[in-house]
Design a protein around this motif. Structure first.
Motif, mmCIF file in Angstrom:
data_model
loop_
_atom_site.group_PDB
_atom_site.id
_atom_site.type_symbol
_atom_site.label_atom_id
_atom_site.label_comp_id
_atom_site.label_asym_id
_atom_site.label_seq_id
_atom_site.Cartn_x
_atom_site.Cartn_y
_atom_site.Cartn_z
ATOM 1 N N UNK A 15 -12.326 18.290 -16.347
ATOM 2 C CA UNK A 15 -13.355 17.290 -15.981
ATOM 3 C C UNK A 15 -14.115 17.752 -14.658
ATOM 4 N N UNK A 16 -15.478 17.419 -14.518
ATOM 5 C CA UNK A 16 -16.206 17.879 -13.636
ATOM 6 C C UNK A 16 -15.817 16.973 -12.118
ATOM 7 N N UNK A 17 -15.664 17.747 -10.929
ATOM 8 C CA UNK A 17 -14.901 16.998 -9.870
ATOM 9 C C UNK A 17 -16.148 16.105 -9.349
ATOM 10 N N UNK A 18 -15.841 15.064 -8.799
ATOM 11 C CA UNK A 18 -16.974 14.255 -7.924
ATOM 12 C C UNK A 18 -17.000 14.658 -6.575
ATOM 13 N N UNK A 19 -18.422 14.466 -6.033
ATOM 14 C CA UNK A 19 -18.785 14.770 -4.724
ATOM 15 C C UNK A 19 -18.068 13.831 -3.994
ATOM 16 N N UNK A 20 -17.481 14.304 -2.734
ATOM 17 C CA UNK A 20 -16.739 13.609 -1.533
ATOM 18 C C UNK A 20 -17.741 12.790 -0.776
ATOM 19 N N UNK A 21 -17.675 11.662 -0.338
ATOM 20 C CA UNK A 21 -18.800 10.716 0.574
ATOM 21 C C UNK A 21 -18.477 11.739 1.996
ATOM 22 N N UNK A 22 -19.604 12.051 2.332
ATOM 23 C CA UNK A 22 -19.523 12.628 3.717
ATOM 24 C C UNK A 22 -19.003 11.863 4.960
ATOM 25 N N UNK A 23 -17.996 12.444 5.597
ATOM 26 C CA UNK A 23 -17.234 11.869 6.644
ATOM 27 C C UNK A 23 -16.044 11.287 6.352
ATOM 28 N N UNK A 24 -15.583 11.344 5.118
ATOM 29 C CA UNK A 24 -14.349 11.001 4.562
ATOM 30 C C UNK A 24 -13.217 11.975 5.279
ATOM 31 N N UNK A 25 -12.298 11.214 5.551
ATOM 32 C CA UNK A 25 -10.965 11.952 6.238
ATOM 33 C C UNK A 25 -10.344 12.733 5.349
ATOM 34 N N UNK A 26 -10.272 13.829 5.511
ATOM 35 C CA UNK A 26 -9.752 14.864 4.692
ATOM 36 C C UNK A 26 -8.581 15.754 5.132
ATOM 37 N N UNK A 27 -8.169 15.447 6.518
ATOM 38 C CA UNK A 27 -7.333 16.547 6.891
ATOM 39 C C UNK A 27 -6.144 16.654 6.578
ATOM 40 N N UNK A 28 -5.332 15.423 6.000
ATOM 41 C CA UNK A 28 -4.232 15.430 5.314
ATOM 42 C C UNK A 28 -4.328 16.187 4.157
#
Ligand code: NI
Length: 184
Positions: A15-28
């Motif tokens: 599947x094609x991956x979905x774009x992540x909304x800018x600013x989403x917390x991704x640290x973990x």
């Protein structure tokens, strides 16, 4: 936290991956992806490989280089990447994939690329990479488009890996990291 890695045949890998909304917390998520990649001694890991259809991958190309190489590797996350251009000489290199253990194949790709991506602080970057770092980026970027390195194989080479790929999907392989097999 170390995630299990999904094996060949899992729908999410196609599947094609979905774009992540800018600013989403991704640290973990990013930390866990690095931990998962390191635990498996990988040089790259894309989010679909941990069953998350998100447009990001981590790489550590240092592992593909040694002291004799002029190239210096990088350890980095690429969020919502877009390869803008690929150029330079095509060359063949033997690739493998944490989702497809025990199978390796020579794949031909251009030597250099430019890529736009967000870093872990959501700063937009545009950079050029070549050599091993470009190679790892190309492989991981393909994961975000639902493409696996074995998809490039044709003819006899494709037929030769076919039964081995079924074994991977069924879990008839051994790895020293945890996996999820779609046919097991
Ligand atoms: Ni891979």
């Amino acid at each position: 936290m170390i995630y299990p890695i999904v094996a060949y045949g899992s729908p999410i890998l196609k599947r094609e991956a979905e774009e992540i909304t800018e600013g989403t917390a991704l640290d973990e998520l990013i930390k866990n992806m690095f931990d998962t990649m390191d635990n498996a001694n990988g040089v790259g890991l894309a989010a679909p490989q941990i069953n998350q259809g998100l447009s990001l991958f981590v790489i550590d190309s240092n592992l593909m280089l040694d002291e004799e190489d002029e190239e210096v590797g990088i350890r980095r996350v690429f969020i919502n990447p877009i390869i803008l251009d690929e150029y330079g000489d095509d060359y063949s290199f033997e690739e493998g994939c944490l989702s497809i253990p025990e199978i390796r194949a020579e794949i031909t790709r251009p030597d250099t690329l430019t890529i736009e991506y967000y870093d872990e602080n959501w700063n937009l970057k545009e950079e050029e990479f070549s050599g091993m770092t470009a190679r790892v980026i190309q492989h991981e970027y393909d994961h975000l488009e639902g493409i696996l390195f074995v998809d490039y194989l044709k003819g006899l080479k494709k037929r030769l890996v076919k039964s081995k790929l079924v074994d991977v999907s069924k879990g008839k392989i051994s790895t020293d990291y945890r996996m999820i097999y779609p046919l097991k």
